[in-house]
Design a protein around this motif. Structure first.
Motif, PDB file in Angstrom:
ATOM      1  N   ARG A 212      77.553  45.280 -42.458  1.00  0.00           N
ATOM      2  CA  ARG A 212      78.908  45.138 -41.936  1.00  0.00           C
ATOM      3  C   ARG A 212      78.874  44.631 -40.498  1.00  0.00           C
ATOM      4  N   GLY A 213      80.047  44.248 -40.008  1.00  0.00           N
ATOM      5  CA  GLY A 213      80.189  43.867 -38.611  1.00  0.00           C
ATOM      6  C   GLY A 213      79.386  42.648 -38.217  1.00  0.00           C
ATOM      7  N   GLY A 214      79.294  41.639 -39.099  1.00  0.00           N
ATOM      8  CA  GLY A 214      78.580  40.416 -38.762  1.00  0.00           C
ATOM      9  C   GLY A 214      77.078  40.510 -38.898  1.00  0.00           C
ATOM     10  N   SER A 215      76.568  41.554 -39.562  1.00  0.00           N
ATOM     11  CA  SER A 215      75.117  41.702 -39.699  1.00  0.00           C
ATOM     12  C   SER A 215      74.523  40.675 -40.655  1.00  0.00           C
ATOM     13  N   MET A 216      75.348  40.172 -41.547  1.00  0.00           N
ATOM     14  CA  MET A 216      74.860  39.229 -42.549  1.00  0.00           C
ATOM     15  C   MET A 216      75.271  37.808 -42.168  1.00  0.00           C
ATOM     16  N   PRO A 217      74.346  36.997 -41.687  1.00  0.00           N
ATOM     17  CA  PRO A 217      74.676  35.617 -41.300  1.00  0.00           C
ATOM     18  C   PRO A 217      74.788  34.727 -42.539  1.00  0.00           C
ATOM     19  N   LEU A 218      75.934  34.786 -43.201  1.00  0.00           N
ATOM     20  CA  LEU A 218      76.104  34.100 -44.472  1.00  0.00           C
ATOM     21  C   LEU A 218      75.892  32.591 -44.354  1.00  0.00           C
ATOM     22  N   ARG A 219      76.393  32.000 -43.249  1.00  0.00           N
ATOM     23  CA  ARG A 219      76.270  30.555 -43.098  1.00  0.00           C
ATOM     24  C   ARG A 219      74.796  30.150 -43.002  1.00  0.00           C
ATOM     25  N   GLU A 220      74.007  30.912 -42.242  1.00  0.00           N
ATOM     26  CA  GLU A 220      72.587  30.577 -42.099  1.00  0.00           C
ATOM     27  C   GLU A 220      71.840  30.757 -43.417  1.00  0.00           C
ATOM     28  N   LEU A 221      72.182  31.810 -44.158  1.00  0.00           N
ATOM     29  CA  LEU A 221      71.542  32.023 -45.446  1.00  0.00           C
ATOM     30  C   LEU A 221      71.897  30.906 -46.422  1.00  0.00           C
ATOM     31  N   LEU A 222      73.160  30.462 -46.367  1.00  0.00           N
ATOM     32  CA  LEU A 222      73.573  29.356 -47.234  1.00  0.00           C
ATOM     33  C   LEU A 222      72.832  28.070 -46.864  1.00  0.00           C
ATOM     34  N   ASP A 223      72.681  27.826 -45.561  1.00  0.00           N
ATOM     35  CA  ASP A 223      71.942  26.635 -45.116  1.00  0.00           C
ATOM     36  C   ASP A 223      70.491  26.695 -45.597  1.00  0.00           C
ATOM     37  N   CYS A 224      69.894  27.879 -45.553  1.00  0.00           N
ATOM     38  CA  CYS A 224      68.521  28.036 -46.034  1.00  0.00           C
ATOM     39  C   CYS A 224      68.433  27.725 -47.532  1.00  0.00           C
ATOM     40  N   LYS A 225      69.389  28.232 -48.294  1.00  0.00           N
ATOM     41  CA  LYS A 225      69.380  28.006 -49.738  1.00  0.00           C
ATOM     42  C   LYS A 225      69.576  26.534 -50.056  1.00  0.00           C
ATOM     43  N   VAL A 226      70.528  25.887 -49.371  1.00  0.00           N
ATOM     44  CA  VAL A 226      70.766  24.465 -49.578  1.00  0.00           C
ATOM     45  C   VAL A 226      69.524  23.657 -49.195  1.00  0.00           C
ATOM     46  N   GLY A 227      68.768  24.147 -48.216  1.00  0.00           N
ATOM     47  CA  GLY A 227      67.560  23.460 -47.771  1.00  0.00           C
ATOM     48  C   GLY A 227      66.349  23.694 -48.647  1.00  0.00           C
ATOM     49  N   GLY A 228      66.513  24.390 -49.764  1.00  0.00           N
ATOM     50  CA  GLY A 228      65.416  24.563 -50.710  1.00  0.00           C
ATOM     51  C   GLY A 228      64.679  25.883 -50.605  1.00  0.00           C
TER      52      GLY A 228
END
Length: 460
Positions: A212-228
């Motif tokens: 909670r409270g911004g602990s999960m950087p969803l955008r960065e995780l999505l970028d990692c997934k998109v990057g393979g």
């Protein structure tokens, strides 16, 4: 790990199985080509021999544990297992080729060649398991988190997958109380995505204690997934690596919106047909043993041969399970249900033997015919214990969404349980089965059950 029909298998195990079956197929084809026969019979004969030998090899190798990881097994231990496998496989080869020729007086050249090929395949299995052969480059895994959950992920990864390397732990922005040594923490390397790219990470396991409270950087995780880069959450990771659903790391939303837990009419019909076929075959094969067991029970102690007990089945309904009696008739004179314990004084001498090799469970095949049980599923428990465990363990009632089984995933993966903690551990395997059960997983469990029965592992 590779997912095959909803069940996770080690890549190495799958390759071992395919290699052995391929060698069997090539051997049988070569034998038939070297021994000319009627061309119209060549293909059917080779196919029959190949399928029978392949099925026998798969069952015997699985039961003897030759496809299990060898990191905790010595070479002598592997040789002992292979010796038992070789004895069984040579007998099977002799019978398969002998039945086809209708002559058991002397070994034909085809039988000699087939037996030599089988011996070579078994010997190769031991060599391949212990030879220091270069393998594929290890997968590089970054663990996102620095708490106890992250520590457990790292420990599990090292124990279960020798082909993986933990490059480090990236602490969450709001995490406190790290249990990871400072030398293993990835600090000062920029963002999560920048760190993963710099280290050439193949997979990120999200093991944050606080989300909670911004602990999960969803955008960065999505970028990692998109990057393979594969991104795996904690529940999915344990499902893949341990083949269980960890109660302490699962959320209701993951169970509801994730895949699995599929029943369906078609699946039920196929499973029922498979149950009736297997139960019929096993009843015929085990009939002499059942007669001997009944006589032994009757000679040793007074009381009935069979024992009926109320158990909880599909959707919480109750039925009476049938077993060979392995305890004294006065085992529960006080009327209070108790789990069986190690060296239980209530167990008779004959009972100790039939419980060790699961012979007391054979009459449950009749419960399968009646439709109360399946060949494979969570083991049925007594209503008294079910009521207690449902109150103490989350999601316990989910195991009743499928029929109980004569054997199950928890039975081949975990020892006999006689405490709430044991029941929790077994439930995590049962939930994996309920979520991912297919005919393929049923066959895997039946193969492994053979090894459990022969070794007497976990019996009480």
């Amino acid at each position: 790990m590779i997912r095959v029909f909803n069940h996770y298998l080690r890549r190495q195990t799958l390759l071992q199985v395919l290699l052995d079956l391929g060698l069997i197929a090539l051997s049988v084809i070569g034998i038939h080509l070297l021994h000319p026969q009627d061309p119209t019979l060549l293909v059917p004969s080779a196919a029959a021999h190949g399928l029978l030998l392949s099925a026998c090899l798969l069952v015997v190798n699985t039961a003897s544990g030759l496809y299990q990881p060898t990191r905790r097994r010595s070479l002598n231990h592997s040789v002992a297992r292979a010796s038992l496998t070789l004895i069984l496989m040579l007998a099977a080869t002799y019978l398969i080729f002998g039945l086809a020729q209708g002559n058991f007086d002397a070994l034909s050249s085809a039988e000699w060649v087939a037996m030599l090929c089988v011996a070579g395949i078994v010997a190769h299995r031991v060599y391949a398991a212990h030879a220091d052969v270069p393998s594929r480059p290890p997968a590089r895994v970054l663990i996102f988190g620095s708490g106890e959950a992250a520590q457990m992920v790292g420990q599990t990864l090292r124990e279960c997958d020798p082909q993986a390397r933990v490059v480090g732990y990236f602490p969450g922005p709001n995490e406190t109380g790290s249990v990871i040594p400072e030398a293993e923490l990835l600090r000062g390397r920029g963002s999560l995505r920048e760190c993963a790219v710099e280290l050439g990470v193949d997979e990120i396991v999200v093991a944050l204690a606080e989300r909670r409270g911004g602990s999960m950087p969803l955008r960065e995780l999505l970028d990692c997934k998109v990057g393979g880069i594969r991104v795996t959450d904690l529940a999915g990771y344990f499902e893949k690596m341990l083949c269980q659903i960890r109660i302490d790391h699962v959320r209701a939303g993951w169970l509801i919106f994730g895949d699995g837990f599929q029943q369906g009419t078609y699946r039920s019909m196929v499973k029922r047909a498979f149950d009736v076929l297997c139960a019929g075959i096993l009843l015929i094969v085990s009939l002499p043993m059942m007669v001997l067991t009944a006589v032994a029970i009757k000679l040793e102690s007074r009381g009935p041969v069979f024992y009926r007990q109320e158990r909880v089945g599909l959707n919480g309904s109750t039925f009476r399970v049938l077993k060979f009696r392995s305890m004294r008739v006065d085992a529960e004179t006080d009327g209070k249900p108790r789990w069986a314990a190690a060296q239980d004084s209530r167990v008779t001498r004959v009972g100790a033997i039939i419980r060790r090799f699961r012979i007391d469970e054979i009459p449950q095949l009749l419960n399968v015919f009646e439709g109360d049980m399946s060949m494979v599923g969570p083991r049925p428990e007594r209503p008294f214990f079910v009521e207690q465990l449902t109150e103490q363990i989350p999601y316990y009632a989910l195991r009743h969404s499928v029929k109980p089984g004569v054997t199950g995933w928890a039975q081949v993966r975990y020892q006999y349980g006689s405490t709430v903690a044991d029941s929790l551990e077994k439930l995590q395997y049962d939930l994996y089965y309920v979520k991912n059960h297919t005919l393929f997983l049923d066959m895997v469990i039946l193969f492994e059950t053979v090894g459990v029965v022969l070794s007497g592992k976990g019996a009480r």
